[in-house]
Structures are given as structure tokens and as C-alpha cells.
Scaffold this motif. Structure first.
Motif, PDB file in Angstrom:
ATOM      1  N   ILE A 195       0.752  -1.726   0.453  1.00  0.00           N
ATOM      2  CA  ILE A 195       0.248  -0.092   0.154  1.00  0.00           C
ATOM      3  C   ILE A 195       0.655   0.870   0.077  1.00  0.00           C
ATOM      4  N   ALA A 196       1.909   1.159   0.732  1.00  0.00           N
ATOM      5  CA  ALA A 196       2.766   1.891   1.116  1.00  0.00           C
ATOM      6  C   ALA A 196       3.415   3.039  -0.359  1.00  0.00           C
ATOM      7  N   ARG A 197       3.543   1.058  -1.332  1.00  0.00           N
ATOM      8  CA  ARG A 197       4.887   1.610  -2.329  1.00  0.00           C
ATOM      9  C   ARG A 197       3.117   2.327  -3.408  1.00  0.00           C
ATOM     10  N   GLU A 198       2.663   1.620  -3.400  1.00  0.00           N
ATOM     11  CA  GLU A 198       1.348   2.293  -4.000  1.00  0.00           C
ATOM     12  C   GLU A 198       0.389   3.439  -4.658  1.00  0.00           C
ATOM     13  N   ALA A 210      -4.077  -4.059  -3.625  1.00  0.00           N
ATOM     14  CA  ALA A 210      -5.147  -4.694  -3.721  1.00  0.00           C
ATOM     15  C   ALA A 210      -5.097  -5.948  -4.960  1.00  0.00           C
ATOM     16  N   GLU A 211      -4.723  -5.292  -6.257  1.00  0.00           N
ATOM     17  CA  GLU A 211      -4.957  -5.749  -7.109  1.00  0.00           C
ATOM     18  C   GLU A 211      -2.657  -6.417  -7.564  1.00  0.00           C
ATOM     19  N   SER A 212      -2.329  -5.837  -7.299  1.00  0.00           N
ATOM     20  CA  SER A 212      -1.104  -5.932  -7.183  1.00  0.00           C
ATOM     21  C   SER A 212      -0.089  -7.563  -6.352  1.00  0.00           C
ATOM     22  N   LEU A 213      -1.306  -7.476  -5.032  1.00  0.00           N
ATOM     23  CA  LEU A 213      -0.999  -8.880  -4.246  1.00  0.00           C
ATOM     24  C   LEU A 213      -2.817  -9.919  -4.247  1.00  0.00           C
ATOM     25  N   HIS A 214      -3.463 -10.162  -5.455  1.00  0.00           N
ATOM     26  CA  HIS A 214      -4.203 -10.456  -5.512  1.00  0.00           C
ATOM     27  C   HIS A 214      -5.272 -10.717  -4.796  1.00  0.00           C
ATOM     28  N   GLY A 228      -6.800   9.892   1.314  1.00  0.00           N
ATOM     29  CA  GLY A 228      -6.757  11.476   0.398  1.00  0.00           C
ATOM     30  C   GLY A 228      -7.905  10.675  -0.731  1.00  0.00           C
ATOM     31  N   SER A 229      -8.666  11.580  -1.271  1.00  0.00           N
ATOM     32  CA  SER A 229      -9.046  11.714  -2.377  1.00  0.00           C
ATOM     33  C   SER A 229      -9.028  10.962  -3.994  1.00  0.00           C
ATOM     34  N   ARG A 230      -7.413  11.570  -3.880  1.00  0.00           N
ATOM     35  CA  ARG A 230      -6.168  10.780  -4.709  1.00  0.00           C
ATOM     36  C   ARG A 230      -5.628   9.237  -4.592  1.00  0.00           C
ATOM     37  N   LYS A 231      -5.025   9.379  -3.308  1.00  0.00           N
ATOM     38  CA  LYS A 231      -4.099   8.787  -3.317  1.00  0.00           C
ATOM     39  C   LYS A 231      -3.306   8.229  -1.860  1.00  0.00           C
TER      40      LYS A 231
END
Length: 289
Positions: free
Chosen positions: A12-15, A22-26, A51-54
Motif C-alpha cells: 500500500i505504501a508503494r502503490e 490489492a490488485e498487485s497482491l491478488h 486522500g481523495s486520490r492517493k
């Protein structure tokens, strides 16, 4: 706190997005959100600002990210050592400051690699404080320490190399015509110094001046960055020789007079169980010495 959840937190911190993580972790987004919420409740601290975007990290989140990365690196390192315990292969992690002495390490690694091509080397750069911290935490196997550093609590091997102190300056500077630089030459000059070195005894004794009486205009921990400051005319960098290649540049290096040299040691933790690869690396160093 589970290793699995730490991996979720890092994702989450990276993305900077729960959906992307969630997509990267399946995983499903609700599952991941629940895992992180449980972690925050367990720690009693908010880790993310939604935030609203990130998503960004709170101060506590930044602390956890640094520690989580170290924990996961150590877990991976341990798994590799156990899996490959009977084989002479795997990873060797070496921490070092900026020094031409790394050539000696590289020479040893090359010779060993001819016998054991499945050994891989990871060089971690930093000042002695950073490197010793990583060594004590088990994140690296060996540390190359330059100069007057307390190594009494480690196993160590003295390397047959010495670095020479001097001044990195522009070729058109007022001191560039001198063969050597004396302490008095620098008393009135704007200086760029290593924060670690200026706290030690060798450099301060050589300068023959209290630090508060010198014109220290900037500090550095990577001499390449210091060289850029010199190139822009900010000042004179006190540094070790042979780190910056001044050929075909606007810079030059002049050694100290009287000469100031520092030795170096490669150290490792006492009572440490070394991997087969690390044992072979030490054997090769001793053979060369």
C-alpha cells in the motif's frame, strides 16, 4: 504483527492506493482494508492518511515502513541462508563507505566468483554509523570501516590499504597551483566536509583549529554530491583521494601536507554463524592478504 501483513502494508505504501495494492497482491480491496485496519488497531496508531486520490503515510507509518522493509529483508536473507546452507552459493551483503579500498573487495570477489559463480554480492553504501547499524541488525554480513572507528566488539581483518586525505577543488581556484595543502591554507576558505570525519580526531587535529573557527559552509556523506558543490564554486571539499575521477573535469585533488592517511578494516559480528558463501569470501580475503 505478521510478516504477511507487513508485506500488505509495504504494498500500500508503494502503490499509494489500496485498490492498486490489492490488485498487485491478488486480494480483494475489502480484505486488504480490513487487514490494515486491524494492524492500526493493534498498534493504536493511524498509519495512513486517506486522500481523495492517493494514500500517504503518517509519521508513524513512515517509521513502520522503514522497520518493515528491514524486517522483510532480514526474513528473506534468513530464508536464503537456510535453503542454501549446504551449497556454496547465495548472497553476500557488504556495507562500506566511499573508499578506493572497495577495489580490494572487488578483486577478492572476482577471484572467488571464478570458483563459485553462484555467489552474488550486494554493496550497501553509507557512512560508518549507517553501516554499523545495519551490521548490528544482521542486514549485512560484513562492513568495511575506514579510519578511527571502534571495532573492539567485532571480529576484524586489517586490509593492506590506506586512503589519503586531501582537498577537492576547482582547477581555477586560488589553491590549485600548490602541490600540497597545509592547514593554514584552509583556515579562511569555505569548506565542505564529511559530517562524520569532522567529528573524529584525525582530521580535526590535522587542521590545528577549533571547528567553530573554521568556515564550514556545507556537510556531506557522499563525496560525489560534495564534488557537485565544488564544481558549482561553493567551496573546497575535504575528502579521500581516488574516489572522484578528476580526469577531463574542471576539478583537481591536492593532498594534505603533512600527509594524513587512514587505514581500514573489514569487520563482522562475533559469534555470527556465517553462510558457506561468506566463509569462502573470508577465506579468499585471508589468502590474498
Amino acid at each position: 504483527m505478521e510478516i504477511r501483513v507487513l508485506k500488505y502494508f509495504i504494498a500500500i505504501a508503494r502503490e499509494q492506493s489500496i485498490l492498486a495494492a490489492a490488485e498487485s497482491l491478488h486480494l480483494s480491496q475489502p480484505t486488504l482494508s480490513r487487514q490494515i485496519k486491524d494492524m492500526e488497531e493493534e498498534l493504536g496508531k493511524q498509519l495512513f492518511i486517506r486522500g481523495s486520490r492517493k494514500i500517504t503515510l503518517t509519521e508513524e507509518g513512515m517509521i513502520l515502513r522503514k522497520r518493515a522493509e528491514e524486517i522483510l529483508d532480514l526474513v528473506q536473507k534468513t530464508e536464503n541462508e537456510i535453503t542454501l546452507s549446504n551449497l556454496i552459493c547465495g548472497d553476500i551483503f557488504i556495507g562500506t563507505g566511499e573508499t578506493d579500498g572497495v577495489r580490494f573487495i572487488a578483486k577478492s570477489a572476482k577471484m572467488l566468483n571464478e570458483q563459485y559463480p553462484d555467489i552474488h554480492y550486494h554493496i550497501v553504501s553509507g557512512d560508518s554509523v549507517d553501516i554499523i547499524e545495519k551490521l548490528d541488525r544482521g542486514l549485512i554480513d560484513f562492513a568495511v570501516l575506514v579510519g578511527n572507528v571502534d571495532i573492539s566488539k567485532y571480529n576484524y581483518m586489517k586490509l593492506p590499504i590506506k586512503d589519503m586525505w586531501g582537498v577537492l577543488m576547482k582547477k581555477d581556484s586560488s589553491l590549485a597551483q600548490k602541490e600540497c595543502i597545509t592547514p593554514q591554507d584552509l583556515w579562511e576558505k569555505p569548506l565542505i566536509v564529511s559530517r562524520q570525519a569532522i567529528k573524529g580526531n584525525d582530521l580535526t587535529q590535522w587542521l590545528k583549529k577549533d571547528i567553530s573557527q573554521l568556515n564550514i559552509i556545507a556537510h556531506y556523506n557522499l563525496v560525489y554530491n560534495a564534488s557537485l558543490m565544488v564544481d558549482e564554486g561553493l567551496g573546497y571539499a575535504l575528502c579521500l583521494d581516488k574516489i572522484i575521477n578528476v580526469t577531463d573535469t574542471t576539478l583537481c585533488f591536492k593532498p594534505f601536507q603533512p600527509k594524513l592517511e587512514v587505514g581500514m578494516n573489514i569487520v563482522w559480528k562475533k559469534y555470527q554463524i556465517l553462510s558457506k558463501a561468506s566463509e569462502k569470501f573470508l577465506e579468499k580475503l585471508k589468502e590474498i592478504l
